[in-house]
Design a protein around this motif. Structure first.
Motif, mmCIF file in Angstrom:
data_model
loop_
_atom_site.group_PDB
_atom_site.id
_atom_site.type_symbol
_atom_site.label_atom_id
_atom_site.label_comp_id
_atom_site.label_asym_id
_atom_site.label_seq_id
_atom_site.Cartn_x
_atom_site.Cartn_y
_atom_site.Cartn_z
ATOM 1 N N ALA A 1 -20.885 44.688 29.712
ATOM 2 C CA ALA A 1 -21.135 45.195 31.063
ATOM 3 C C ALA A 1 -21.506 44.080 32.049
ATOM 4 N N ILE A 2 -21.302 44.371 33.337
ATOM 5 C CA ILE A 2 -21.811 43.536 34.422
ATOM 6 C C ILE A 2 -22.750 44.443 35.228
ATOM 7 N N LYS B 1 -15.573 35.618 34.300
ATOM 8 C CA LYS B 1 -15.411 36.632 35.357
ATOM 9 C C LYS B 1 -16.607 37.588 35.403
ATOM 10 N N GLY B 2 -17.793 37.004 35.338
ATOM 11 C CA GLY B 2 -19.012 37.819 35.468
ATOM 12 C C GLY B 2 -19.575 38.323 34.155
#
Ligand SMILES: O=C1O[C@H]([C@@H](O)CO)C(O)=C1O
Length: 554
Positions: free
Chosen positions: A157-158, A361-362
């Motif tokens: 998750a982000i 990418k995060g």
């Protein structure tokens, strides 16, 4: 002799620490049954997958799979996962005596309880270089109440949601969570029952005056652990299936993936003593000691009222390093496969692997020389054997870390690359691998236990700080380095291993922390593919990813 087992895999209800949880069971039980065989036996273990929503694979941890690389049980490297309703038979030789275990190697299924012990005895008439009257096996583990799918979702998750500290520590699948910590009138409260027989502590029974071989293995998902027996010392004699120069200790560090044998003399006057397990190497935030019981002469079983045994403080890394350095190869090891280090062997390649926590990418990832391992759906072994283009990245991953890297700071470039490249070697190569540990995104450095598939390696040494290619090798132990298949790295420090590529196949080398492998902390080594090709790999490992094309109807 052929040792055959039929294992039905399904979700089962368990309460390892009194908190009810669905786990992956084998033949209805958790932990899985102990497999016992004699050196040289052929194991034929058939798995039937009854989990409707998940594929499965089984890894035989510490077994080198000589001539049977396809049976190593790693999804994405050795085989296609066994789908729901399917059966699959692993067939391999257990060529070396010792203490091993097996565990799922797909997703985080080991953390869901998918594991058991594998013990390989010496053939009749052969004896270990030590005496014991009886033996016991204890697999230790750290345990969470949230299911692995929730854990995995958090890791993906982000913002990143880490699994956090384990709720309890288990011995032989048994621990104790303090149910009074659960708010009443919640579904969680109903799930926690301290009178559940399934969380009664594990009891190790002994007879006074006898000596026991206690086999230990850690399948922990995160924690470095330390094991103690109240009032008793342990004589360490075996590590990862190799006999070592015996040494005495009153507390034993166990990193995930490691196995040990210790000798314990039952020579104390009382009826019951604590077996105690504590977290090492990470701030433990008061994770309670995992407790079991050493019980004498069938006296009534009682958890002693004495304080729970505690090893060194969680952050006493010097104690861990001292203990790690105690392991030395046994000179006259009767096991001929436990080959001594050829000191004159020419090292043909040196890898310096920097292990960083970075982002993609995060998403938080772990990377090796700036590449986070992202498995592709085609098993690498099949990809190499059948030359399937697109089944792995053909660009070789980097051999060296940047020479000017500051290991005491967070990574200067946060973004990592992702890849599925393979380190390819020639059969007979002798390779030194240096694992360099450094500051993570919060500039903390943790223990990472590294495990190699398909080979054992010599542990040449551990050094603080940054590895220096000129001076560090001078500190290597080339006299009696222990041979193992697991090795820890310590915070802001390096670890050096050496091994000879003498077992054709494609073999992962990875951090054995379940959550870190999930985040890309591993590489794949391969060699001798022509030999694997000549021998062939069974069709039963194929069918997924790009191997589908091999079955195209003509
Ligand atoms: O992989 C990990 O992530 C966390 C932390 O570094 C970020 O939350 C942690 O302790 C790990 O071992």
């Amino acid at each position: 002799k052929v040792v055959e087992h039929d294992f039905e895999v399904a979700y089962v209800d368990a309460a390892p620490d009194c908190y009810a949880k669905t786990v992956i069971g084998i033949n209805g039980v958790y932990p899985g049954p102990t497999i016992r065989a004699v050196q040289g036996d052929i194991l034929k273990i058939t798995f039937h997958n009854y989990i409707a929503t998940e594929g499965i694979t089984m890894h035989w941890h510490g077994i080198r799979q000589v001539g049977s690389a396809w049976a190593d049980g790693t999804a994405a490297v050795a085989q296609c996962p066994i789908l729901y309703g399917e059966s699959f038979t692993y067939e391999f030789i257990v060529d070396r005596p010792g203490t091993y275990f097996y565990h799922g190697h797909f997703g985080s299924q080991r953390a869901a309880g998918f594991y058991g012990a594998l013990i390989v005895d010496l053939p009749a008439g052969k004896h270990e270089p030590y005496h014991y009257d009886g033996e016991h096996m204890i697999i230790v583990n750290d345990w969470w109440h949230r299911p692995i799918v929730t854990q995995e979702q958090g890791l993906e998750a982000i913002p990143f949601k880490f699994v956090g500290d384990p709720q309890s520590l288990l011995l032989e699948g048994r621990g104790r969570y303090n149910c009074s910590a659960v708010p009443t009138y919640t579904p969680a409260a109903i799930s926690c029952n301290q009178t559940d027989e399934r969380c009664a502590p594990h009891v190790m029974k002994v007879e006074r005056g006898k000596t026991y071989r206690l086999r230990l293995a850690s399948v922990a998902s995160l924690s470095s652990l330390n094991f103690k027996i109240e009032g008793h010392k342990m004589k360490v004699v075996e590590a990862d299936g190799h006999n070592v120069q015996p040494f005495w200790t009153d507390n034993l560090d166990l990193y995930s993936g490691e196995t040990y044998s210790v000798l314990v003399s039952a020579n104390m006057p009382g009826d019951n003593y604590h077996l105690g397990l504590n977290v090492r190497g990470r701030e433990d935030h008061n994770v309670p000691t995992g407790l079991g019981i050493l019980n004498y002469n069938n006296a009534p079983v009682r958890q002693p009222s004495t304080p729970a045994p505690k090893g060194p403080a969680w952050d006493d890394f010097e104690a861990s390093k001292r203990q790690a350095r105690k392991y030395k190869a046994l000179k006259h090891n009767p096991d001929p496969t436990s080959h001594a280090l050829d000191r004159h062997a020419k090292v043909t390649r040196t890898l310096i692997l920097l292990t960083t926590q970075q982002k993609l990418k995060g998403h938080i990832k772990w990377a090796i020389n700036n590449v986070t391992y992202a498995p592709l759906p085609t098993p690498v072994l099949a990809g190499l054997v059948y030359n399937i283009s697109g089944s792995y990245d053909t660009a070789p991953p980097p051999d060296k870390m940047p020479a000017d890297y500051n290991i005491y700071a967070p990574p200067p470039v946060t973004e990592t690359n992702k890849g599925s490249g393979v380190y390819q070697f020639k059969t007979g190569d002798v390779v030194d691998v240096i694992i360099q540990n450094c500051g993570n995104l919060q500039n903390i450095s943790e223990n990472h236990p590294w495990h190699l598939h398909g080979h054992d390696f010599w542990i040449l040494g551990y050094g603080d700080g940054k590895y220096d290619p000129k001076t560090s090798p001078k500190t290597f132990n080339l006299k009696n380095p222990p041979m193992r298949n697991n090795v820890p790295t310590f915070p802001f420090a390096w670890t050096a291993i050496r091994f000879k590529l003498d077992n054709p196949g494609a073999w992962p080398f990875h951090c054995h922390i379940e959550w870190h492998v999930h985040l890309g902390m591993g590489v794949v080594f391969a060699h001798g593919i022509e030999e694997v090709r000549a021998k062939g790999i069974p069709n039963s490992v194929l069918g997924c990813g790009l191997t589908k094309q091999l079955f195209k109807l003509r």
